[in-house]
Design a protein around this motif. Sequence first.
Motif, PDB file in Angstrom:
ATOM      1  N   PHE A 140       0.831  -1.207   0.000  1.00  0.00           N
ATOM      2  CA  PHE A 140       0.000   0.000   0.000  1.00  0.00           C
ATOM      3  C   PHE A 140       0.867   1.259   0.000  1.00  0.00           C
ATOM      4  CE2 PHE A 140      -2.890  -3.133   1.735  1.00  0.00           C
ATOM      5  CZ  PHE A 140      -4.056  -2.836   1.074  1.00  0.00           C
ATOM      6  N   ILE A 153      -3.992   4.751   8.479  1.00  0.00           N
ATOM      7  CA  ILE A 153      -5.405   4.714   8.878  1.00  0.00           C
ATOM      8  C   ILE A 153      -5.879   3.295   9.192  1.00  0.00           C
ATOM      9  CG2 ILE A 153      -7.761   5.335   8.227  1.00  0.00           C
ATOM     10  CD1 ILE A 153      -6.594   7.629   6.598  1.00  0.00           C
ATOM     11  N   PRO A 154      -5.703   2.329   8.265  1.00  0.00           N
ATOM     12  CA  PRO A 154      -6.170   0.984   8.641  1.00  0.00           C
ATOM     13  C   PRO A 154      -5.338   0.355   9.752  1.00  0.00           C
ATOM     14  CG  PRO A 154      -5.362   1.001   6.364  1.00  0.00           C
ATOM     15  CD  PRO A 154      -5.253   2.386   6.869  1.00  0.00           C
ATOM     16  N   ILE A 189     -12.272   5.780  17.698  1.00  0.00           N
ATOM     17  CA  ILE A 189     -11.282   5.526  16.635  1.00  0.00           C
ATOM     18  C   ILE A 189     -11.634   6.353  15.405  1.00  0.00           C
ATOM     19  CG2 ILE A 189     -10.158   3.762  15.213  1.00  0.00           C
ATOM     20  CD1 ILE A 189     -11.183   1.656  17.143  1.00  0.00           C
ATOM     21  N   LEU A 190     -12.921   6.340  15.073  1.00  0.00           N
ATOM     22  CA  LEU A 190     -13.376   7.030  13.869  1.00  0.00           C
ATOM     23  C   LEU A 190     -13.045   8.516  13.918  1.00  0.00           C
ATOM     24  CD1 LEU A 190     -14.955   6.140  11.368  1.00  0.00           C
ATOM     25  CD2 LEU A 190     -16.975   7.103  12.427  1.00  0.00           C
ATOM     26  N   LEU A 229      -9.498   9.191  13.315  1.00  0.00           N
ATOM     27  CA  LEU A 229      -9.048   8.938  11.941  1.00  0.00           C
ATOM     28  C   LEU A 229      -9.640   9.901  10.924  1.00  0.00           C
ATOM     29  CD1 LEU A 229      -8.983   5.052  11.825  1.00  0.00           C
ATOM     30  CD2 LEU A 229      -7.111   6.654  12.167  1.00  0.00           C
ATOM     31  N   PHE A 278      -7.926  11.257   7.295  1.00  0.00           N
ATOM     32  CA  PHE A 278      -8.674  10.841   6.105  1.00  0.00           C
ATOM     33  C   PHE A 278      -9.059  12.039   5.235  1.00  0.00           C
ATOM     34  CE2 PHE A 278     -12.806   9.987   4.067  1.00  0.00           C
ATOM     35  CZ  PHE A 278     -12.365   9.059   3.158  1.00  0.00           C
ATOM     36  N   ILE A 279      -9.570  13.091   5.884  1.00  0.00           N
ATOM     37  CA  ILE A 279      -9.958  14.287   5.125  1.00  0.00           C
ATOM     38  C   ILE A 279      -8.723  14.893   4.442  1.00  0.00           C
ATOM     39  CG2 ILE A 279     -10.941  16.612   5.301  1.00  0.00           C
ATOM     40  CD1 ILE A 279     -13.106  14.711   5.824  1.00  0.00           C
ATOM     41  N   MET A 297      -6.112  13.336   3.404  1.00  0.00           N
ATOM     42  CA  MET A 297      -5.768  12.507   2.253  1.00  0.00           C
ATOM     43  C   MET A 297      -6.697  12.815   1.080  1.00  0.00           C
ATOM     44  SD  MET A 297      -5.816   8.367   2.006  1.00  0.00           S
ATOM     45  CE  MET A 297      -7.551   8.214   1.665  1.00  0.00           C
ATOM     46  N   GLN A 298      -8.005  12.926   1.376  1.00  0.00           N
ATOM     47  CA  GLN A 298      -8.994  13.186   0.326  1.00  0.00           C
ATOM     48  C   GLN A 298      -8.731  14.526  -0.359  1.00  0.00           C
ATOM     49  OE1 GLN A 298     -10.280  10.520  -0.594  1.00  0.00           O
ATOM     50  NE2 GLN A 298     -11.933  11.522  -1.670  1.00  0.00           N
ATOM     51  N   GLN A 329      -7.896  15.077  -4.229  1.00  0.00           N
ATOM     52  CA  GLN A 329      -8.754  15.899  -5.076  1.00  0.00           C
ATOM     53  C   GLN A 329      -7.930  16.944  -5.824  1.00  0.00           C
ATOM     54  OE1 GLN A 329     -11.862  14.804  -3.560  1.00  0.00           O
ATOM     55  NE2 GLN A 329     -12.459  14.834  -5.687  1.00  0.00           N
ATOM     56  N   GLU A 350      -6.052  15.326  -8.579  1.00  0.00           N
ATOM     57  CA  GLU A 350      -6.905  14.956  -9.710  1.00  0.00           C
ATOM     58  C   GLU A 350      -7.253  16.184 -10.537  1.00  0.00           C
ATOM     59  OE1 GLU A 350      -9.728  11.894  -9.787  1.00  0.00           O
ATOM     60  OE2 GLU A 350      -7.735  11.022  -9.863  1.00  0.00           O
TER      61      GLU A 350
END
Lengths: 306, 263
Positions: A187, A239-240, A283-284, A287, A291-292, A294-295, A299, A302
């Motif tokens: 990964f 994250i995972p 946990i959520l 994280l 996560f945000i 990374m997104q 974006q 892209e």
Amino acid sequence: MIRQLRQGFSKIYRGWGRRLGIGLPYIWLIIFFLLPFLIVLKISLSEPVLSQPPYSALTTFSDSMLQIKLNLSNYLLVSEDELYLDALMNSLKVALVSTLLCLLLGYPMAYTIATVQQRWRHILLMMIILPFWTSFLIRVYAWIGILKPQGILNNLLLSLGIIDEPLTILHTQLAVYIGIVYSYLPFMVLPLYANLAKLNQNLLEAAADLGARPVTSFLRITLPLSLPGIIAGSMLVFIPAVGEFVIPDLLGGPDSLMVGKLMWTEFFSNKDWPLASALALTILIILVVPFIAMQRLHQRYEDRDS
Amino acid sequence: MKWRNLIMGLVAFGYAFLYIPVMLLVIYSFNESRLVTVWGGFSFKWYGEVLKNESLLNAAWLSLRIATVNATFAVALGTLAAYSLNRYRRFRGRGGFELLLAAPLVMPDVIIGLSLLLLFVSLEQLIGWPPGRGFTTISIAHITFSLAYAAVVIRGRIGQLDPLLEEAAMDLGAKPFTVFLRITLPLLAPALISAWLLAFTLSLDDLVIASFVSGPGSTTLPMWIYSSVRLGVKPEVNALATLMLLFVVIIVLFSGRIFNRKR
């Protein structure tokens, strides 16, 4: 006239195709991915009871009184009890160190794949992708036989005379690190490779023409330009890894309690669904930030590409 | 030159690290001895044990059925998601859609598993569906995360398609749906196949989510493996693992051939 009619029809068609194309997967994800989190929130605020299912209702209606009872004790427990705090901190630490180890090992691999001849590139890349296809559980399991006291590694080291008595690696934090780096290395390598392969070689040539040594041009050009790849790879590992269950359960021991395993125990062994829910949400929330980030990065990347 | 040697050393170590454990697993699956890590001679004994074990075979059959249903639905939904995101550049909720499609890729399994179980329990209380937990609930759970992976694979391919082919079909009077069916889908076939295979193997591999959403009597293959390796290494599991690896290698070779032919 007929032509207009046909165009009209195809417009309606198009509208439906569009609605269906977006709507079906969107609705699926809302029902089976987003909605469940609201239910986790609800149950994390209830009390455990001995019934089926084992949690209390938040609202009761009797004597024309609607009562809403929110039980915050699960969150208080998670934030005050040392067991949970330790597990949370340990999970973050293990995930962070594993991410750095993956980066240390994965960067040279991705760099090499991106720079070797075309013929070798395919083979090396294929060898990174192949583990994705093989069972994660079985690959973690393979380490038990290697690391255990009478395992393959100890037998080898003993017979070579390097050590006198077996090393204890299985069921320690070290085994967890080995397991996570081993499982998540691809990964890290794949996004790094995707990034490094796009690197403009002219920049490096220009630097060399201007007299920069390879190490300098790596540090000043390649490394900064590969930052998006480094961040993407790190998030895919970090994250995972924070919520990892299988690796700490099979390879870890009492000193390597992680929050994913703790949640599993609360749920399956102690049957405390509300507490497990509170842990899951904790946990959520931890994280969400990475996560945000990374997104956002993805974006931006892209948008620039297209 | 010294740097180069260091890098080469790390790369070699990395690949050895990725492959040696699995190779050892395969070698020791042919070990006669029950003491897994002591070599006691070559034998197919444990493969015989695998094929005789009824609870294992039942678990494998359940897993294969779930994986097939999962892969089919995940590819269908993943294709729709990938296609819409590629074609309809702007629509309301696009950002949310992207977020929901990316989150399952990194979300820890324990959280997906717990949240889906709680959803199923609440739904059953509320509307009586799904009745109990097993094949259906595990399939739904698997589709939910597999569709995100399928969408990633298919999006990569849709981005490379030549838009002129679709435009030409439109100019010749084909309706959008016909164009999608006759032009877009066939061009996407290699990506659809690899997305299907990826979703299939993801489902076959999942332990955590299935453990949460399964009910009594529905043990999947990873659940069977987990319950038998919790207490240590078992030679039967080595043999089973080797069979699963063989299966995967065949799938990868097969999909590789499809790709090469299409190219």
